[in-house]
Design an enzyme around this catalytic site. Sequence first.
Site, mmCIF file in Angstrom:
data_model
loop_
_atom_site.group_PDB
_atom_site.id
_atom_site.type_symbol
_atom_site.label_atom_id
_atom_site.label_comp_id
_atom_site.label_asym_id
_atom_site.label_seq_id
_atom_site.Cartn_x
_atom_site.Cartn_y
_atom_site.Cartn_z
ATOM 1 N N ASN A 112 0.830 -1.716 -0.144
ATOM 2 C CA ASN A 112 -0.172 0.191 -0.456
ATOM 3 C C ASN A 112 0.643 1.348 0.242
ATOM 4 O O ASN A 112 2.043 1.746 0.699
ATOM 5 C CB ASN A 112 -0.547 0.007 1.578
ATOM 6 C CG ASN A 112 -1.598 1.233 1.881
ATOM 7 O OD1 ASN A 112 -2.504 1.410 0.482
ATOM 8 N ND2 ASN A 112 -2.220 1.551 2.614
ATOM 9 N N HIS A 114 0.989 4.985 1.824
ATOM 10 C CA HIS A 114 0.019 5.859 2.340
ATOM 11 C C HIS A 114 0.759 7.223 2.287
ATOM 12 O O HIS A 114 2.150 7.325 2.951
ATOM 13 C CB HIS A 114 0.143 5.037 3.725
ATOM 14 C CG HIS A 114 -0.579 6.036 5.116
ATOM 15 N ND1 HIS A 114 -2.219 5.778 4.879
ATOM 16 C CD2 HIS A 114 -0.274 6.695 6.181
ATOM 17 C CE1 HIS A 114 -2.361 6.782 5.894
ATOM 18 N NE2 HIS A 114 -1.349 6.935 6.844
ATOM 19 N N SER A 141 5.030 7.023 2.443
ATOM 20 C CA SER A 141 5.717 5.372 2.963
ATOM 21 C C SER A 141 4.814 4.706 2.476
ATOM 22 O O SER A 141 3.588 4.148 1.161
ATOM 23 C CB SER A 141 5.234 4.532 4.068
ATOM 24 O OG SER A 141 5.679 6.759 5.197
ATOM 25 N N ASP A 150 -2.429 -0.073 8.029
ATOM 26 C CA ASP A 150 -1.204 1.179 8.368
ATOM 27 C C ASP A 150 0.422 0.483 9.054
ATOM 28 O O ASP A 150 0.689 1.983 9.524
ATOM 29 C CB ASP A 150 -1.461 2.944 8.120
ATOM 30 C CG ASP A 150 -2.403 2.638 7.024
ATOM 31 O OD1 ASP A 150 -2.527 1.992 6.058
ATOM 32 O OD2 ASP A 150 -3.489 4.117 7.328
HETATM 33 C C1 GAR Z 1 -3.229 9.218 -2.691
HETATM 34 O O1 GAR Z 1 -2.257 10.442 -2.155
HETATM 35 C C2 GAR Z 1 -2.819 7.656 -1.453
HETATM 36 O O2 GAR Z 1 -1.776 8.070 -0.925
HETATM 37 C C3 GAR Z 1 -3.761 7.788 -0.834
HETATM 38 O O3 GAR Z 1 -5.212 8.361 -1.299
HETATM 39 C C4 GAR Z 1 -4.519 9.062 -2.216
HETATM 40 C C5 GAR Z 1 -4.674 8.514 -4.152
HETATM 41 O O4 GAR Z 1 -4.458 8.866 -5.272
HETATM 42 N N1 GAR Z 1 -4.290 6.942 0.030
HETATM 43 C C6 GAR Z 1 -4.623 6.522 1.093
HETATM 44 O O5 GAR Z 1 -5.066 7.789 2.301
HETATM 45 C C7 GAR Z 1 -4.695 5.288 2.129
HETATM 46 N N2 GAR Z 1 -5.161 4.915 3.577
HETATM 47 P P1 GAR Z 1 -4.715 8.614 -6.222
HETATM 48 O O6 GAR Z 1 -5.763 8.248 -7.023
HETATM 49 O O7 GAR Z 1 -4.141 10.025 -7.126
HETATM 50 O O8 GAR Z 1 -2.923 7.470 -6.600
#
Ligand code: GAR
Length: 192
Positions: A112, A114, A141, A150
């Site tokens: 994942n 995060h 991360s 997480d």
């Molecule tokens: C990213 O910033 C990712 O790190 C976060 O959602 C966004 C997705 O962006 N993930 C989380 O918050 C998971 N807990 P994207 O759809 O443009 O890749």
Amino acid sequence: MEKLIGPKKIKIAVFISGKGSNLNNLIKFSKLKNYPFLISLIISNTKKAEGLRFSKKYGIEKKIIKYEKNLQIDKKILKILKKRNIKLICLAGFMKILSKNFIKKFQGKIINIHPSLLPKYKGLNTHLRAIQNKEKYAGCSVHYVTSKLDSGKIILQKKVKISKKETDVSLAKKVLKKEHLIYPAAIKKILN
Ligand code: GAR
């Protein structure tokens, strides 16, 4: 750059819920010879995920599965993954928590991204909390997924400086750029 799509590449499923910028980025890297993976399936828990458009753009199969923690759904997804010989799952903005059973069945093969410097700021609203706590740095991360949210082993991290006028929106943009650097690198790292 030289491209290679063939048997040497391991097959990845990317799970999304939203924009899919990480998905798009991973697809781009997967086309490079020295990145040993291929994105062969996109799974979204909602048909509203903007990132689903990359399925059509790149000709990658997509599945919309309204994810809930139950054995039936776990079985359905595992069957889909097995049939397509998927060896790694990359969660990329997937806003559902996978069941313990599912994680166990795909043990050690789910990662994942995060948007925080774990173990700090697990969960949601990471950027706002970091700013409110007057942190000097934020970041992102890539980590293994375990049944504790997480909390799995960290594969790669990158930090950014929080500026004086930072907002959660500006910080999210800054961090996302770094996400796009470390996610493909983290996959390469664990596959090599
Ligand atoms: C990213 O910033 C990712 O790190 C976060 O959602 C966004 C997705 O962006 N993930 C989380 O918050 C998971 N807990 P994207 O759809 O443009 O890749």
